[in-house]
Design a protein around this motif. Structure first.
Motif, short mmCIF file in Angstrom:
data_model
loop_
_atom_site.label_atom_id
_atom_site.label_comp_id
_atom_site.label_asym_id
_atom_site.label_seq_id
_atom_site.Cartn_x
_atom_site.Cartn_y
_atom_site.Cartn_z
N ASN A 1 0.83 -1.20 0.00
CA ASN A 1 0.00 0.00 0.00
C ASN A 1 0.87 1.26 0.00
O ASN A 1 0.62 2.21 -0.73
CB ASN A 1 -0.90 -0.05 1.24
CG ASN A 1 -1.96 1.00 1.17
OD1 ASN A 1 -2.35 1.41 0.08
ND2 ASN A 1 -2.42 1.44 2.30
N LYS B 1 2.35 1.70 -3.38
CA LYS B 1 1.36 2.13 -4.37
C LYS B 1 1.07 3.60 -4.25
O LYS B 1 0.94 4.31 -5.22
CB LYS B 1 0.05 1.36 -4.14
CG LYS B 1 -0.02 0.04 -4.82
CD LYS B 1 -1.39 -0.53 -4.55
CE LYS B 1 -1.37 -2.03 -4.69
NZ LYS B 1 -2.57 -2.62 -4.11
N LYS B 2 0.94 4.02 -3.02
CA LYS B 2 0.58 5.43 -2.82
C LYS B 2 1.79 6.33 -2.93
O LYS B 2 1.72 7.51 -2.65
CB LYS B 2 -0.05 5.61 -1.43
CG LYS B 2 -1.32 4.85 -1.24
CD LYS B 2 -2.51 5.63 -1.73
CE LYS B 2 -3.72 4.76 -1.89
NZ LYS B 2 -4.12 4.11 -0.67
N ARG B 3 2.91 5.78 -3.29
CA ARG B 3 4.15 6.55 -3.44
C ARG B 3 4.50 7.25 -2.13
O ARG B 3 4.87 8.42 -2.13
CB ARG B 3 4.01 7.59 -4.56
CG ARG B 3 3.50 7.05 -5.88
CD ARG B 3 4.53 6.10 -6.48
NE ARG B 3 4.27 5.82 -7.88
CZ ARG B 3 3.74 4.69 -8.35
NH1 ARG B 3 3.37 3.73 -7.51
NH2 ARG B 3 3.58 4.49 -9.63
N LYS B 4 4.33 6.49 -1.05
CA LYS B 4 4.57 7.14 0.24
C LYS B 4 6.00 7.00 0.72
O LYS B 4 6.42 7.67 1.63
CB LYS B 4 3.62 6.57 1.30
CG LYS B 4 2.26 7.20 1.22
CD LYS B 4 1.63 7.21 2.57
CE LYS B 4 0.35 7.96 2.55
NZ LYS B 4 -0.59 7.47 3.52
N LEU C 1 10.00 0.50 -16.65
CA LEU C 1 9.33 1.79 -16.69
C LEU C 1 10.36 2.80 -16.21
O LEU C 1 10.77 2.81 -15.07
CB LEU C 1 8.13 1.74 -15.74
CG LEU C 1 7.09 2.80 -15.95
CD1 LEU C 1 6.60 2.76 -17.37
CD2 LEU C 1 5.94 2.54 -15.02
N GLU D 1 8.40 8.45 -14.33
CA GLU D 1 7.09 8.65 -13.73
C GLU D 1 6.70 10.10 -13.94
O GLU D 1 7.50 11.00 -13.72
CB GLU D 1 7.13 8.35 -12.24
CG GLU D 1 5.81 8.69 -11.58
CD GLU D 1 5.52 7.80 -10.41
OE1 GLU D 1 4.60 6.99 -10.52
OE2 GLU D 1 6.22 7.92 -9.39
N LEU D 2 5.47 10.31 -14.39
CA LEU D 2 4.99 11.67 -14.58
C LEU D 2 4.20 12.06 -13.36
O LEU D 2 3.22 11.42 -13.01
CB LEU D 2 4.11 11.75 -15.83
CG LEU D 2 4.83 11.40 -17.12
CD1 LEU D 2 3.89 11.54 -18.30
CD2 LEU D 2 6.03 12.29 -17.32
N ARG D 3 4.62 13.10 -12.72
CA ARG D 3 3.95 13.53 -11.51
C ARG D 3 2.90 14.58 -11.82
O ARG D 3 2.70 14.96 -12.97
CB ARG D 3 4.98 14.07 -10.51
CG ARG D 3 5.98 13.02 -10.10
CD ARG D 3 7.05 13.61 -9.24
NE ARG D 3 6.48 14.09 -8.00
CZ ARG D 3 6.38 13.38 -6.90
NH1 ARG D 3 6.82 12.15 -6.89
NH2 ARG D 3 5.84 13.88 -5.82
N SER D 4 2.26 15.05 -10.77
CA SER D 4 1.17 16.00 -10.97
C SER D 4 1.67 17.32 -11.53
O SER D 4 2.70 17.82 -11.09
CB SER D 4 0.47 16.26 -9.65
OG SER D 4 -0.36 17.38 -9.76
N PRO D 5 0.94 17.87 -12.49
CA PRO D 5 1.34 19.17 -13.04
C PRO D 5 1.28 20.28 -12.00
O PRO D 5 1.81 21.36 -12.23
CB PRO D 5 0.33 19.44 -14.14
CG PRO D 5 -0.38 18.17 -14.37
CD PRO D 5 -0.24 17.34 -13.15
N SER D 6 0.64 20.03 -10.88
CA SER D 6 0.49 21.11 -9.90
C SER D 6 1.84 21.55 -9.33
O SER D 6 1.94 22.61 -8.75
CB SER D 6 -0.43 20.68 -8.77
OG SER D 6 0.14 19.61 -8.09
N LEU E 1 2.59 24.41 -11.96
CA LEU E 1 1.74 25.59 -11.94
C LEU E 1 0.50 25.34 -11.10
O LEU E 1 0.10 24.21 -10.89
CB LEU E 1 1.36 26.02 -13.35
CG LEU E 1 0.93 24.99 -14.37
CD1 LEU E 1 -0.54 24.72 -14.26
CD2 LEU E 1 1.24 25.52 -15.74
N ASP E 2 -0.08 26.45 -10.69
CA ASP E 2 -1.27 26.36 -9.87
C ASP E 2 -2.45 25.96 -10.73
O ASP E 2 -2.59 26.43 -11.85
CB ASP E 2 -1.53 27.73 -9.24
CG ASP E 2 -1.56 27.65 -7.75
OD1 ASP E 2 -1.19 26.57 -7.24
OD2 ASP E 2 -1.93 28.62 -7.11
#
Lengths: 727, 401
Positions: free
Chosen positions: B13, B16-19, B333, B336-341, B344-345
């Motif tokens: 877990n 998976k959650k990249r914790k 693989l 990894e593409l992370r969140s665009p946030s 930018l906002d």
């Protein structure tokens, strides 16, 4: 000693507070019907969002945000939700307890919270979300913030999460398809002071109680924030719902109720998130937007290529293209960016798929065009279909050559016949549209108990029917959806028809946008014309007063005129004596602070209006009507035409009416003028003076002057004759 | 004793959650988890190694699938599998060698002590292996007898006590399991101490008054630089901030706290500054079998700049970062593409998101020809030698788990 004693329990309390399990209430029912007809057969929280049920996004987020205990409140289709959760891996997560609460007679969020209150399961601060929330925001800091505020101030019972999102200037809609939201927030404490999501868009104005300005040194007014529907609540919220049994809607009733109520003095605070994502799927448009956000990875780590729930992750290729390794794609098929293709799906040759999500085990024929659509599992699309901006549920079959126009929603197992063109925004289901419509939208709630039971039996029946006697007149007509089609086209609800494009998956069509643009431009023009618009803040100078005054009196005059008209009409109907009418009009004049000339105009206007309202067929009859009214009420008008100015006012008024409100009188202008002259309402001096004044006016203003030319000539001649006679 | 299944579940877990962030922490936790898997696995009398391998493989598959981007997980799983095979091999050769006093049928816990001061199991294993497989380059170059090859399975920390003990117990059926656990423990401590091992070599590479450039933040790099500082080397560090996560800021802060002269520069200024730099030192996310490096985004640019100015480009990597796979393998693989946030906002661009595509990759791939030197806990290596080093750590059978 005493102090120590006091201190001791407080410490333990604090420890208890921090140690306390963090609980969450997840409402697995939206209590609306926006997702109908799909939600007639499956609860909204189980609808797939980029191939994973919505509730999984919410649970995965809650789990990773440190929530330890979740109560899933199920109402509509509760069996399905419970069954799904039992088979999912959420029950087996260590340190994450998922419990379901089932209720069959809750018809709103308010009922749900009252039900939960009765269960006595919540003992502390909790997170209140609905099962259609997609977010990746961290909660720990927010909860800490809420608890600290609560410690300082008992009355701070709720913290609302908001996020910046500009509504469209044209449609006053956020990108999630919800209405523009206005909020007033205290900038220093972040306390919410005002909340309005149902603004009168026509006027473009909102009313804020001026006490807000008086009681707060500064306020910020936002219209570019989006309500994420994520709330951190204290237990008081539940008891408030219990006390106010008429609270139904979380925002419309509860939040507004708390804001208005100053007896209890409870406060709501806001928390704005910047970098993390949060959105609620409220309608088909937000389904579309949130899906796109997920594909664009704003919701990371809840994205299709990460296995955050029990679903198999889909590998991410270039340009945001997610394709399951088992998917079979023909070489000549074109799959564009931002597309998701699920497991065991087949895509035929020459197919073109753009910006779409395709579920598992779908088969897509050759030369199919799919654009901006959401296709769930086990869907068959035969050769040559064209699908744009549609939602297609499990098990649908679309026969060759069919075309789906933008905004179509096909519910479970619908069959679209060969070469059939489904009109835009239509919703098609195997179940008939429920006929009994509740008046209140909020209470209009999926009649699940009967609905769910019917489905299984209904479906088998349907299958048999389609198989055996497709041609025969079944429960639906085959022609409705083309040859071999199965399903009912739902009528758009009354009134909602115009709004359909607002909440649909399809982008707002160009012509609609143009229409709105035109409308807003017109609005602005109109506002600019009657100088009623508030000037841009910088220009509020001294002349603003006179402007406002002017407008004010204008407005007042029309009200006065209406009052006089009403008085006169009543007088005509009840045959009131002239003196009394005069008295009444005079008192109106005083109360509205008007000149006598104003009364003249108003009375005359009312008289002619009455004449016009009487039944008449031709100009002659109208003339006769007018004459009779004038004869009858000569005394009244006579009271107000004692001076030349007032008489001129009458003529001006008459001219104005002929031009604008009562064009029927236009051809009769001279005749009625003559009649008025004969009846001594008008004197020749007044008429001649009017003619003199008008002589210098524009050509366009002279229409009636020309018409009355002969009459005036005659008057002048008569005068001369008189003069001669005198000589 | 905690239920192994729930432990695996919990770790899965978190993956998976990249914790879990950072390959070292992931590697250590993976190794610890596998150790408990092995210790709880009941072994049959025959084919003990097979049973253990199957158990580890079953868990390993899940772990790798949970976060395929974190290659350290796969590396550790393969290392553990290799350890099992090696220990099994050493046992069987010991038996084959006809150490007469061994009594295989005796499955009692109390063991018969071998009177022979026998060769340690690992030595036997090495001998056996050298007959089965071509000798490693290291063996050939060093030209030492078999006994000298011991360290590369058990590293330099391999203590003779453990070995002799295990040799003593060679008669027991629990022997294999015990040996494996022992070696996995060594692996864990190896992972834990890899920073120090690498940092020890710092003085050999960093010279007086040099200017070092690095990008992003890596604990290995930090320790490496600090070790040189402690040895009274005075030098300066340029830190490229490593947008969009700006971990370079953290590194700069740490360096300043340890008293190093630090200059923080934006990533885009790397090319302008590189001419003043004497050496580039980078921490890797993973090192592939061909010597290519997977490193934080922006590193490829730095490597190209370094090549242009003929500046040594040094990559630090603990042994758990050595991956036996090749980057052209479609199963790997790389990114990894992370969140665009992070770029930018969300609110700013919310109304034009249909036309806007924000890509936020985590890693860069640096081809081996741009790398001058790898420093692992066993010393410095040329990029072209990596495949050989990796062959010593992993069995060919385990490449596809």
């Amino acid at each position: 000693m005493g102090a120590q004693r006091k201190g001791a329990p407080r410490v333990s309390e604090d420890v208890e507070l921090s140690r306390q399990n963090l609980q969450a209430i997840l409402l697995a029912d939206s209590f609306t019907t926006k997702f109908r007809p799909v939600t007639l057969e499956r609860p909204k929280v189980l609808l797939p969002l980029v191939n994973v049920p919505m509730i999984d996004y919410t649970l995965a987020w809650l789990e990773s945000a440190g929530v330890e205990e979740v109560f899933v409140f199920c109402c509509a289709h509760s069996k399905q939700v419970i069954e799904y959760l039992e088979n999912s891996e959420w029950y087996s997560h260590p340190g994450f307890l998922v419990q379901t609460i089932e209720s069959h007679n809750s018809i709103s969020a308010g009922d749900a919270l009252r039900f939960i209150y009765d269960q006595q399961t919540i003992h502390g601060d909790f997170v209140l979300v609905s099962g259609d929330t997609v977010s990746n925001m961290p909660l720990t800091d927010l909860i800490q913030e809420h608890r600290e505020r609560k410690k300082k101030d008992d009355k701070a019972i709720m913290t609302m999460v908001i996020k910046q999102s500009k509504p469209s200037l044209l449609t006053h809609q956020s990108r999630l398809g919800t209405d523009e939201l206005f909020m007033v927030v205290d900038p220093s404490t972040k306390q919410l002071l005002y909340y309005e999501d149902k603004t009168d868009q026509g006027k473009g104005t909102i009313c804020i109680d001026k006490s807000l300005l008086m009681n707060n040194p500064s306020i910020s007014l936002y219209n570019d924030r989006q309500d994420c529907y994520i709330d951190i609540c204290s237990p008081e919220v539940l008891s408030l719902f219990q006390d106010n049994f008429d609270y139904q809607h979380l925002r419309r009733h509860f939040v507004k109720g708390v804001l208005v109520d100053d007896i209890m003095g409870y406060k709501i605070f806001t928390h704005e998130i910047h970098s993390s994502y949060a959105a609620r799927i409220d309608n088909f448009r937000s389904y579309d937007t949130v899906s796109k956000d997920i594909i664009q990875r704003w919701t990371y780590p809840y994205v299709p290529d990460i296995n955050f729930s029990g679903y198999r992750p889909i590998k991410l290729g270039r340009q945001g293209m997610y394709r399951a390794s088992e998917a079979i794609q023909s070489r000549s098929a074109e799959v564009g960016p931002f597309t998701v293709i699920g497991y065991d799906s087949k895509i035929g040759s020459g197919a073109k798929i753009l910006n779409s999500v395709i579920g598992d085990r779908c088969s897509i024929g050759s030369n199919v065009l799919i654009e901006g659509s959401y296709i769930w599992n086990n869907v068959t699309i035969e050769d040559g279909c064209e699908i744009r901006h549609a939602i297609i549920c499990d098990g649908v079959i679309i026969r060759a050559g069919a075309v789906l126009q933008p905004g179509v929603v096909l519910s479970y197992k619908v069959v679209i016949g060969r070469n059939f063109v489904v009109p835009a925004y239509s919703k098609i289901s195997l179940l008939q549209q429920p006929t009994e419509e509740d008046s209140d939208e909020e209470l209009e709630y999926a009649d699940n108990s009967s609905g769910t039971a019917d489905i299984s039996s209904g479906l088998t029946k349907l299958n048999i029917q389609t198989a055996s006697e497709a041609a025969e007149t079944d429960s639906w007509t085959t022609s409705e959806l083309g040859p071999g089609g199965a399903g009912y086209i739902w009528e758009a609800c009354e009134g909602a028809h115009d709004e359909e494009w607002k909440h649909s998956v399809a982008p707002i069509p160009k012509d609609k946008l143009a229409e709105i643009t035109q409308a807003t431009v017109d609005d602005e023009d109109m506002l600019a014309q009657d100088d009623g618009v508030l000037p841009p803040s910088g220009e509020l100078k001294s002349d603003a007063d006179s402007l406002a005054d002017n407008e004010y009196s204008n407005d007042d005059y029309s009200i006065f005129e209406k009052e006089v008209e009403a008085t006169f009409l009543r007088a005509v109907q009840e045959n009131v004596r002239v003196e009394h009418v005069i008295l009444e009009v005079n008192s109106l004049r005083l109360s509205f602070n008007m000149e006598t000339a104003d009364c003249t105009g108003a009375v005359f206007y009312s008289m002619l209006k009455t004449a016009m309202d009487m039944p008449h067929n031709a100009a002659n009859e109208l003339k006769r009507n007018a004459e009779s009214v004038i004869t009858r009420w000569k005394g009244l008008i006579g009271n107000y035409v004692k001076q030349i100015d007032e008489q001129i006012e009458v003529i001006m008024k008459f001219e104005e009416m002929c031009q604008e409100s009562a064009k029927e009188f236009a051809p009769l202008f001279t005749q009625i003028m003559h009649f008025l002259y004969d009846n001594d309402v008008l004197e020749e001096d007044a008429i001649l003076k009017w003619a003199e004044e008008k002589a210098g006016a524009d050509e366009s203003d002279k229409v009636f002057l020309k018409q009355a030319d002969k009459f005036i000539q005659w008057l002048k001649e008569a005068e001369e004759e008189e003069d001669e006679d005198d000589d | 004793m905690p239920d192994i299944q729930s432990m695996v579940g919990e770790f899965l877990n978190m993956l998976k959650k990249r914790k879990i962030e950072g390959s070292q922490a992931t590697a250590r936790q993976t190794a610890e988890l596998l150790r408990s898997v092995i210790s709880q696995q009941r072994v049959p009398h025959t084919n003990q190694a097979g049973a253990l391998i199957d158990a580890v493989k079953a868990v390993g598959e899940q772990l790798i699938a949970a976060n395929p981007v974190e290659l350290a997980v796969g590396n550790v799983v393969r290392r553990v599998l290799h350890i099992i095979r090696e220990e099994d091999l050493s046992l069987t050769t010991a038996v084959m060698a006809g150490l007469d006093l061994l009594d295989v049928s005796d499955d009692e816990d109390d063991c018969k002590r071998s009177s022979h001061p026998a060769m340690s199991a690992a030595v036997v294993a090495a001998a056996a292996r050298s007959t089965l497989r071509p000798p490693s380059l290291q063996t050939l170059l060093e030209g030492t007898p078999d006994s000298a090859t011991v360290p590369y399975t058990s590293s330099s920390t391999g203590d003779s006590e453990g070995k002799s003990k295990s040799a003593d117990k060679s008669s027991s059926t629990r022997k294999l399991k015990h040996d494996v656990i022992e070696t996995v423990n060594q692996l864990i401590s190896e992972i834990a101490t890899c920073h120090e091992q690498i940092a020890e070599q710092a003085v050999e590479h960093i010279h007086q008054n040099e200017v070092i450039l690095t990008l992003g933040s890596s604990r290995t790099v930090l320790e490496f630089l600090c070790a040189a500082k402690e040895k009274k080397r005075s030098f300066r560090v340029f830190v490229a901030e490593g947008a969009p996560r700006y971990q370079g800021h953290l590194l700069a802060k740490e360096l300043i706290a340890r008293g190093l002269q630090t200059t923080l520069i934006p990533d885009s200024a790397v090319f302008a500054m590189i001419s003043r730099v004497n050496m580039v030192i980078i921490g890797a996310h993973a090192v592939m079998a061909n010597g290519g490096v997977i490193a934080p985004v922006g590193v490829n640019m730095v490597a190209l700049a370094a090549q242009k100015h003929a500046i040594p480009f040094v990559v630090l990597a603990g042994c758990h970062k050595l991956c036996p796979l090749y980057p052209h393998n479609p199963e790997v693989l790389l990114n990894e593409l992370r969140s665009p946030s992070e770029l930018l906002d969300f609110g700013e661009f919310s109304d034009c998101s249909t036309l806007l595509h924000v890509v936020n990759p985590t890693f860069d791939y640096v081809p081996p020809k741009l790398v001058s030197l790898f420093i692992t806990d066993t010393g410095g290596h040329n990029p072209w030698y990596m495949y050989r080093l990796i062959a010593d750590y992993y069995s060919a059978d385990d490449l596809v788990v």
